[in-house]
Design a protein around this motif. Sequence first.
Motif, PDB file in Angstrom:
ATOM      1  N   ARG A   1      40.981  39.673  27.016  1.00 29.74           N
ATOM      2  CA  ARG A   1      40.151  39.002  26.012  1.00 29.74           C
ATOM      3  C   ARG A   1      39.158  39.965  25.391  1.00 29.74           C
ATOM      4  NH1 ARG A   1      40.299  33.551  24.407  1.00 29.74           N
ATOM      5  NH2 ARG A   1      38.050  33.430  24.679  1.00 29.74           N
TER       6      ARG A   1
ATOM      7  N   LEU B   1      50.668  32.194  34.000  1.00 29.31           N
ATOM      8  CA  LEU B   1      50.633  31.825  35.417  1.00 29.31           C
ATOM      9  C   LEU B   1      51.940  31.155  35.828  1.00 29.31           C
ATOM     10  CD1 LEU B   1      46.973  30.598  35.677  1.00 29.31           C
ATOM     11  CD2 LEU B   1      47.982  32.436  37.008  1.00 29.31           C
TER      12      LEU B   1
ATOM     13  N   VAL C   1      43.918  38.655  38.712  1.00 26.29           N
ATOM     14  CA  VAL C   1      44.376  37.943  37.510  1.00 26.29           C
ATOM     15  C   VAL C   1      43.188  37.639  36.615  1.00 26.29           C
ATOM     16  CG1 VAL C   1      45.334  35.774  36.681  1.00 26.29           C
ATOM     17  CG2 VAL C   1      46.421  36.951  38.574  1.00 26.29           C
ATOM     18  N   GLU C   2      42.087  37.234  37.241  1.00 26.23           N
ATOM     19  CA  GLU C   2      40.890  36.935  36.453  1.00 26.23           C
ATOM     20  C   GLU C   2      40.430  38.170  35.682  1.00 26.23           C
ATOM     21  OE1 GLU C   2      39.342  33.965  39.848  1.00 26.23           O
ATOM     22  OE2 GLU C   2      37.831  35.294  38.972  1.00 26.23           O
ATOM     23  N   ASP C   3      40.390  39.286  36.424  1.00 25.48           N
ATOM     24  CA  ASP C   3      39.955  40.527  35.772  1.00 25.48           C
ATOM     25  C   ASP C   3      40.842  40.851  34.577  1.00 25.48           C
ATOM     26  OD1 ASP C   3      37.976  40.755  37.556  1.00 25.48           O
ATOM     27  OD2 ASP C   3      39.027  42.136  38.888  1.00 25.48           O
TER      28      ASP C   3
ATOM     29  N   LEU D   1      36.746  30.711  33.180  1.00 26.58           N
ATOM     30  CA  LEU D   1      37.929  29.980  32.726  1.00 26.58           C
ATOM     31  C   LEU D   1      39.152  30.440  33.513  1.00 26.58           C
ATOM     32  CD1 LEU D   1      39.340  28.136  30.638  1.00 26.58           C
ATOM     33  CD2 LEU D   1      39.662  30.157  29.241  1.00 26.58           C
ATOM     34  N   ALA D   2      39.288  31.748  33.647  1.00 25.67           N
ATOM     35  CA  ALA D   2      40.445  32.284  34.357  1.00 25.67           C
ATOM     36  C   ALA D   2      40.443  31.784  35.790  1.00 25.67           C
ATOM     37  CB  ALA D   2      40.415  33.801  34.326  1.00 25.67           C
TER      38      ALA D   2
ATOM     39  N   ALA E   1      43.459  30.367  26.444  1.00 25.11           N
ATOM     40  CA  ALA E   1      43.623  29.716  27.742  1.00 25.11           C
ATOM     41  C   ALA E   1      45.055  29.243  27.916  1.00 25.11           C
ATOM     42  CB  ALA E   1      42.666  28.538  27.842  1.00 25.11           C
TER      43      ALA E   1
ATOM     44  N   LEU F   1      47.195  31.925  29.175  1.00 29.95           N
ATOM     45  CA  LEU F   1      47.000  32.165  30.599  1.00 29.95           C
ATOM     46  C   LEU F   1      47.778  31.123  31.402  1.00 29.95           C
ATOM     47  CD1 LEU F   1      45.655  33.828  32.768  1.00 29.95           C
ATOM     48  CD2 LEU F   1      43.718  32.282  32.687  1.00 29.95           C
TER      49      LEU F   1
ATOM     50  N   THR G   1      44.071  36.336  42.851  1.00 32.10           N
ATOM     51  CA  THR G   1      43.291  35.491  41.944  1.00 32.10           C
ATOM     52  C   THR G   1      42.287  36.347  41.199  1.00 32.10           C
ATOM     53  OG1 THR G   1      43.393  33.882  43.697  1.00 32.10           O
ATOM     54  CG2 THR G   1      41.989  33.351  41.863  1.00 32.10           C
ATOM     55  N   LYS G   2      41.615  37.160  41.992  1.00 30.11           N
ATOM     56  CA  LYS G   2      40.578  38.022  41.423  1.00 30.11           C
ATOM     57  C   LYS G   2      41.191  38.947  40.383  1.00 30.11           C
ATOM     58  CE  LYS G   2      36.267  39.415  41.889  1.00 30.11           C
ATOM     59  NZ  LYS G   2      36.277  39.777  40.488  1.00 30.11           N
TER      60      LYS G   2
ATOM     61  N   VAL H   1      43.437  29.596  37.421  1.00 33.24           N
ATOM     62  CA  VAL H   1      44.240  30.116  38.529  1.00 33.24           C
ATOM     63  C   VAL H   1      44.126  29.181  39.729  1.00 33.24           C
ATOM     64  CG1 VAL H   1      44.598  32.038  40.089  1.00 33.24           C
ATOM     65  CG2 VAL H   1      44.015  32.470  37.730  1.00 33.24           C
TER      66      VAL H   1
ATOM     67  N   ARG I   1      35.845  34.713  32.362  1.00 31.78           N
ATOM     68  CA  ARG I   1      36.061  34.875  33.793  1.00 31.78           C
ATOM     69  C   ARG I   1      36.094  33.528  34.496  1.00 31.78           C
ATOM     70  NH1 ARG I   1      36.200  38.837  37.186  1.00 31.78           N
ATOM     71  NH2 ARG I   1      35.738  40.342  35.556  1.00 31.78           N
TER      72      ARG I   1
ATOM     73  N   PHE J   1      42.602  38.925  32.800  1.00 31.77           N
ATOM     74  CA  PHE J   1      42.400  38.003  31.688  1.00 31.77           C
ATOM     75  C   PHE J   1      41.158  38.406  30.893  1.00 31.77           C
ATOM     76  CE2 PHE J   1      40.667  33.927  30.056  1.00 31.77           C
ATOM     77  CZ  PHE J   1      41.696  33.620  29.194  1.00 31.77           C
ATOM     78  N   VAL J   2      40.095  38.693  31.629  1.00 28.72           N
ATOM     79  CA  VAL J   2      38.854  39.070  30.956  1.00 28.72           C
ATOM     80  C   VAL J   2      39.075  40.335  30.140  1.00 28.72           C
ATOM     81  CG1 VAL J   2      36.481  39.794  31.313  1.00 28.72           C
ATOM     82  CG2 VAL J   2      37.439  37.946  32.687  1.00 28.72           C
TER      83      VAL J   2
ATOM     84  N   ASP K   1      43.737  35.217  47.452  1.00 30.33           N
ATOM     85  CA  ASP K   1      42.430  35.348  46.802  1.00 30.33           C
ATOM     86  C   ASP K   1      42.320  36.651  46.029  1.00 30.33           C
ATOM     87  OD1 ASP K   1      41.661  32.950  47.680  1.00 30.33           O
ATOM     88  OD2 ASP K   1      40.523  33.669  49.416  1.00 30.33           O
TER      89      ASP K   1
END
Lengths: 816, 622
Positions: free
Chosen positions: B561, B577, B553-555, A614-615, B570, B573, B550-551, A619, A612, B557-558, B547
């Motif tokens: 993984r 992006l 995209v993070e989710d 890292l992402a 990474a 990712l 961003t959130k 970003v 998380r 990615f997690v 924002d």
Amino acid sequence: MSSPTSTPGRKRGRDGNPATREFCSTIPKMFLPNEVDMSSPLMYGTPSSRVEGTPRSSVRGTPARQRPDLGSVRKAPQVDLHSEPPSADGAVASEPNAGQRLVIWGTDVNVGTCKEKFQRFLQRFIDPTATEDENAGLDLNEPLYMQKLEEISVVGDPVLNVNCLQVQSFDAELYRQLICYPQEVIPTFDMAVNELFFERFPDSILEYQIQVRPYNALKTRNMRSLNPEDIDQLITISGMVIRTSQLIPEMQEAFFQCQVCAYSTRVEVDRGRIAEPAVCRHCNNTHSLALVHNRSAFSDKQMIKIQESPEDMPAGQTPHTTIVYAHNDLVDKVQPGDRINITGIYRAVPMRVSPIQSNVKSVYKTHIDAIHFRKTDEKRLHGLDEDAEQKLFTEDRVQTLKELAAKPDVYERLSSALAPSIYEHEDIKKGILLQLFGGTRKDFSQTGRGNFRAEVNILLCGDPGTSKSQLLQYVFNLVPRGQYTSGKGSSAVGLTAYVMKDPETRQLVLQTGALVLSDNGICCIDEFDKMSDSTRSVLHEVMEQQTLSIAKAGIICQLNARTAVLAAANPVESQWNPKKTTIENIQLPHTLLSRFDLIFLMLDPQDEAYDRRLAHHLVSLYYQSEEQIEEEFLDMAVLRDYIAYARTYINPRLSEEASQALIEAYVDMRKIGSGRGMVSAYPRQLESLIRLAEAHAKVRFSEKVETIDVEEAKRLHREALKQSATDPRTGFVDISILTTGMSATARKRKEEVAQALKKLIQAKGKTPAMKYQQLLDDLRGQSETAITKELFDEALRSLADEDYLTVTGKTVRLLA
Amino acid sequence: MPSTHDWINNPLDVVEGMFAASQSNPKSGWEAKVVEFFKDRLKEKDAHTWVPSLNDVPLHYLKPNSLVKFRCLIQDMFDPEFFMGAYETVDPSTNAKVLRCGRYKDVTECGVDFNSRNTVTAERQTFYCVPIPGENPWFSLILSHSYACSSQARVVPSTSYAPTRQKRTEDGQMCASQGHTEQHGNGDCKRQETEAPSSQTASASHLDLNFPLPGEKGPSCLVKVYEDWDSFKLNDTLEVFGILSVSPALSALADEKDASSSILDPTESMETAEEQRVHSPPASLVPRLHMLYARPLPHNNPLLPSATLEDNSAFLSSTLSEMASVRAELLTYLTHVLLGDALAAEYLILHLISNVYARRDVLPLGKFAMNLSGCPAAALYTQRFYQIIQQLVPSSFYLGMSLQNMNQMRLVPKKDYVANRLVSGALQLARNTFLFLDETHLEQGQLDTTGVRNVTALGNLISWQKVDYDFNYHQMEFPCNINVLIASEGRSLLPSDCQIHLQSQVSPPNMEEYLSNIQLHPQTSSQLNKFRIYLSVARQLDYSISDEMTKSVEDDFVDMRKDDPQSVSAEDLHRMLVVARLLSLSLGQTSLTRDSWLRAKHIDMLRRSRMEQHQCVNGNEP
């Protein structure tokens, strides 16, 4: 002024050959210099002989030598002396007015005062803190320049180098005059020195009068900042020599002889031209005079091109070049490729489009008349002193840096400022940070061990795509003297040095490679594993002794390569195999591995929280604006200055507690190992610890290594060890993986197998020869653990070493 | 005030006028006023189209000392020079002294009084500029059209050289059609100099004009910069407005001089002949241009309005509304070109609009070098393919990576210390140039030292978007922004940001015929122009991520993984992006939406699964 002549092409260095000497000593007698001095129109540049009579009496027979470097003969935008005022662009022609209270025309220099001041400077200046190598062997509490004069009287080299900074600290007004009117002030200095010298050492004989060569003028440091205001002023700039011309004989004085009556006359060069006398004064014939070349006087001259050093340049621009003229004994002092600091007078000359046309190009040609050269890279080869590398920091900057250093979290701050685009890997960044600072250099050459390595070597290994290369690139861009090579693309020669024949001079030239070039810097080697063995082997010497020995093409030398190595290696199987040891994974010789202070694994940690973060990091990298980034992290420039400052000024020493802590740490490390029958630390590791602790103290700008530094060094070392020296079979940290290439358990296992095999053979009774395959199968059947062919081979080999058996082809024979 | 065209035909009059007016008031800052004056004039509607361009008009048709413009790339920077900003002349007959201005001129008038107190020394910088390397033929075609219209309408009637002007337009068309035939008739697109040399190039042959790419033509120019030269960087593309100076007095070459003069003037003989040749070439070949005003070119597309996009909202909104439809058309077109592979076509569009928009320490962001593997080796497919792309992008270069080329070509610019100049190399390219590396030409064999260096340089270019120029004693790093596309049969030996394996849906029996049928002919230029505008605009759009996104995209990615940590790294990712960014831009969206993110993920997954498939087939280890 009328110097003894030298024939064109003959150099008149300090080691002038006897022929030249003789020439010098005979000429002045039959040809009195003073007469010519008085009649010469050139004398405005050298007020000495006109103003006072005294110098002549004391300087007696020693001839003055012309100083073309001061430009008295240059075709400058100068005026005819008697009619016109000087041009407005700062080119100041001058005529010394007789009389003490008057100043040189066009300047505010009063010869008498100026001379007095300079003599006072010479007699009184003391700088107990001077650390220059030039002053080696001088008593720092005595007047510095008087000692130098004494040296001149002994050595006979009539050149006095004067540090302008010292002049400035002694007398700011004198310094200002020197910078603004070098053409007038330097001859005055010459005069003052000679008076003083011959007063003191009336009996000494010099080839010619002493010349003053000022250096280290602060007017300009950078070629790029030269501007029209600097014309005709004394400047010091740094740069790199890119080209030197052949020696050019420049006529100083033409000798004419009348073809009719053999009457001879001399004409001096006036602004680059010689006015041929139209009428013979003796017999009044017109156009009867002919130039006699080999009786004319020439001086040596050389054109040198220098280029801005890469460090001084703004990004995205090409380097500027400047032409420098070297005169007399400065000719051939520098070679292309040398980095020099040059002090001289900046000149501008208008260009004529063609001799026939009267309109000129509106462009001036500019050049510098060199007065003093100082090589900046000379010391790197000899390693005498590091102060020459001192970067000058402004007061403000030092203040900011110190403020930064006072912050308790400076270590964390700096490490997070390092390569902000690379995520996490905190410990690795910390390791690299310590590498950037380096340890304290220690010299044990008196006790026979030579220099101790102060540089920290780091190896990064890990999965492909874990931004190892990026980290290397960052470091390479950060340090001023970094080199970046790739293991695949570099040969041993490219790393060390090679001998090349210069196409022009046919001279053998030693070209240095990446390792030598990064002396006092960091050599980043990517794809370390792909390097050929022969290439890698040159690293052995560099990484411990910090020198590089070369013996080829008649050149035998040892170069300094005090470089820290930052290497990156990929695992052999392209992915890191956690079941194998570091050695097995990267297949590097352990002799080399043990030379790395820290070996880090860069692995994918594979956990959610990490992912998380890292992402988020990535970003935000892609959408944050520049300003936000600036706020979050330290500027790269600040970091660079911080490191440079710490490297030059901070030399931490171990405190009592720190030494105790180190001893304890080392003993602990050995204890851990001894408990299980293995050694987990060697003196090399202790040295690593010391280096790391020193580096950490440097980060804090502390002159003392304290316990916290040792703690951090221990922690980092342990972290790195945990990652790289963990025995995959037992899970314990085992240094011997790195030092012998095999873990202690593996060695123990080998031993056991060998014993089992021996027992097996003994159990078979008196069979002198056995089948190899048969024996392997038997052993496998007997043992409860799996026995690989390699293990079996090793066991056989160790038994063979005991002279118990011998293996020939597919049969095993017993000895004894 | 000067009349409309006086400031174009006689800009020096304006300068002199202001200089004279300033004499009463020495601190008036007349220099700034001059620059301001020309800036204002050029701001007027279409004013800049009245100014003749050095790129299109042969030099001998241009009036000396008139205002011209030049679209160029800064190839080299010479040393700054000091000149007489103001000087006094003495008339020998009357002995009257006159103060004159030396700015924007190369040569002074007769009878300079060197000793005058009033001489002002000033500093200026010289840049060696060449036309933008790799400019495609359609480019000048469009320009000469637009120029012909405007010049006929406005400039011609008022100038005395109208007839020649007319002739020039014909010329332009002829040239263009010539370039055209080259396009079609000549299968070899290495841009060798096959055309009959015009009079200008013939005379240029003995002088190397130092163009980055082989076979380039056009005038190069010494641009004298009077202000702010620090703000210019090497390889910047500019449109320079300046005063043309072609005084024959400048052409004094070393070999033309009689021997006596060089003896008389020791300082001048000090420069080598090569250096003289380079730094003061004949003005008829390399004219001097005294810069009054320079406009950086954010893009190099004549179809777009020259002002920045923000200033031209009308144009922007009209193009944005059309973007989706144009994209669909372009996608269809490229799909045909790529033998029916829609995914590859999608990626190709993303590649064509990619752009390095920022750098984080050493990391260039936004680069998208693509490796198109699986190109059919037969029938010169890659070359035809390049020709099609050439029609779409303003500037491009085809580099056949044959062994011979790699071993012999000069890719990296190198400093020549004898002539004191930067000898250009093929990698000295303007921003957003399309570089096509054809690896299908590579055969087995040995690379020599130059070859290895060239391959390393290409690798560095792709990974770090920088070229290390060779300064003999050291190297210097110049950042660049070049779109690199590598066409290869298998996986390329060079690194790339994304590799896509071509899967042809059609296998035409005659590739040549198939492709030339598809290729849009310049006659249908309205269609082509749409594509061209689309690509340039998409590249310049701004982009942001909210924002919220961003959130999410993070989710994402997690989650990815969590399922299989090996599958997404990474680096993936990073790439996703970039893909998401380019995808959004290609659709004319200036911020990331959930849809585009999902779509980016989808196409990346498709691409990867295709690669894995392919790997299984031929067992090619990465």
